[in-house]
Design an enzyme around this catalytic site. Structure first.
Site, PDB file in Angstrom:
ATOM      1  N   ARG A  88      -6.103   9.060   2.714  1.00  0.00           N
ATOM      2  CA  ARG A  88      -6.896   7.865   2.412  1.00  0.00           C
ATOM      3  C   ARG A  88      -8.213   8.209   1.716  1.00  0.00           C
ATOM      4  NH1 ARG A  88      -4.958   7.212   7.558  1.00  0.00           N
ATOM      5  NH2 ARG A  88      -6.974   7.626   8.532  1.00  0.00           N
ATOM      6  N   ARG A 106      11.536  -0.144  -6.851  1.00  0.00           N
ATOM      7  CA  ARG A 106      11.904  -1.555  -6.976  1.00  0.00           C
ATOM      8  C   ARG A 106      12.087  -1.943  -8.433  1.00  0.00           C
ATOM      9  NH1 ARG A 106       8.097  -5.704  -4.212  1.00  0.00           N
ATOM     10  NH2 ARG A 106       9.937  -7.006  -4.595  1.00  0.00           N
ATOM     11  N   ARG A 126      -5.039  21.181   3.633  1.00  0.00           N
ATOM     12  CA  ARG A 126      -3.705  21.386   3.057  1.00  0.00           C
ATOM     13  C   ARG A 126      -3.539  22.720   2.352  1.00  0.00           C
ATOM     14  NH1 ARG A 126      -0.391  17.867   5.736  1.00  0.00           N
ATOM     15  NH2 ARG A 126      -1.290  15.771   5.708  1.00  0.00           N
TER      16      ARG A 126
END
Length: 237
Positions: free
Chosen positions: A86, A96, A191
């Site tokens: 975030r 889609r 990370r």
């Protein structure tokens, strides 16, 4: 469509407004006010000490006045981990609105396969040739079957947003990711696994691959800030 299997990720720096000088004028406005405008194009090398001070004492906001946009191609499971942070703006391709390409992730031979220890105290070690063979064959078989089912539904007139439900998280997606240096340092501290880190991190290898490529581009843009980040334990200010 021919199915493609990859063991890598793509990270490209698309555009950037980021330099060590950006840190300096943002920091100096607190004491110089409008005179800090004189530092917009200052020589950062002459103010290396200020950047180190800001990093060391964790005065973080001056590191936010910059921007980097990356184009990333990676397995979907990597994006789901990235978006947990975030700290960036994301625009990802949509299953889609377009037919997803048959590109899937399969671990490279040097990918460690076996987890040892309990959560929080575990490590990954190399698998055996037999285990790697199982991983590759099972992954390819599952992806091929899933994509065949996906095409079967599309060819029958089923909507893309319904048909995509059978696809595994190993399928590649792509996205633009925009963030500033402070946010990137937060991402890198969590990370990437480095011996020099003040706080240890144990990232999944695939997201670490993305982080490493982002870090290389950022280090080129803001070498003094990156050097200070390294010198002070890779802790986000």
């Amino acid at each position: 469509m021919e199915i493609e299997f990859r063991s890598d990720v793509t990270v490209e720096l698309i555009r950037a407004a980021a330099s060590d000088a950006d840190v300096l004028f943002a920091a100096r406005v607190s004491t110089k006010g409008e005179q800090s405008l004189d530092d917009v194009h200052a020589d950062p090398a002459r103010s290396k000490g200020l950047i180190n001070y800001l990093m060391r004492d964790r005065h973080g906001t001056p590191f936010e006045h910059n921007s980097m946009t990356f184009y990333v191609q990676a397995p979907i499971f990597v994006f789901r981990e990235m978006m947990r942070h975030r700290i960036a703006s994301y625009n990802e391709e949509s299953g889609r609105y377009r037919q997803l390409r048959p590109v899937f992730y399969v671990p490279a031979p040097d990918r460690k396969l076996v987890q040892q220890g309990k959560p929080g105290h575990y490590e990954f070690v190399d698998g055996t040739p037999e285990q790697y063979k199982i991983v590759v064959e099972a992954t390819k078989r599952a992806c091929e079957e899933a994509y065949a089912a996906y095409l079967e539904m599309l060819n029958a007139g089923v909507a893309r947003e319904v048909a995509r439900g059978v696809l595994p998280v190993a399928i590649y997606s792509s996205a633009y990711v925009t963030l500033n240096a402070r946010s990137l340092m937060n991402f890198l501290s969590l990370r990437t696994r480095r011996e020099s880190s003040r706080f240890p991190s144990f990232p999944q290898r695939e997201i670490e691959m993305v982080a490493e490529r982002m870090e290389a581009e950022w280090a080129r843009l803001m070498p003094l800030t990156h050097e200070a980040f390294e010198a002070h334990g890779r802790v986000a200010p």
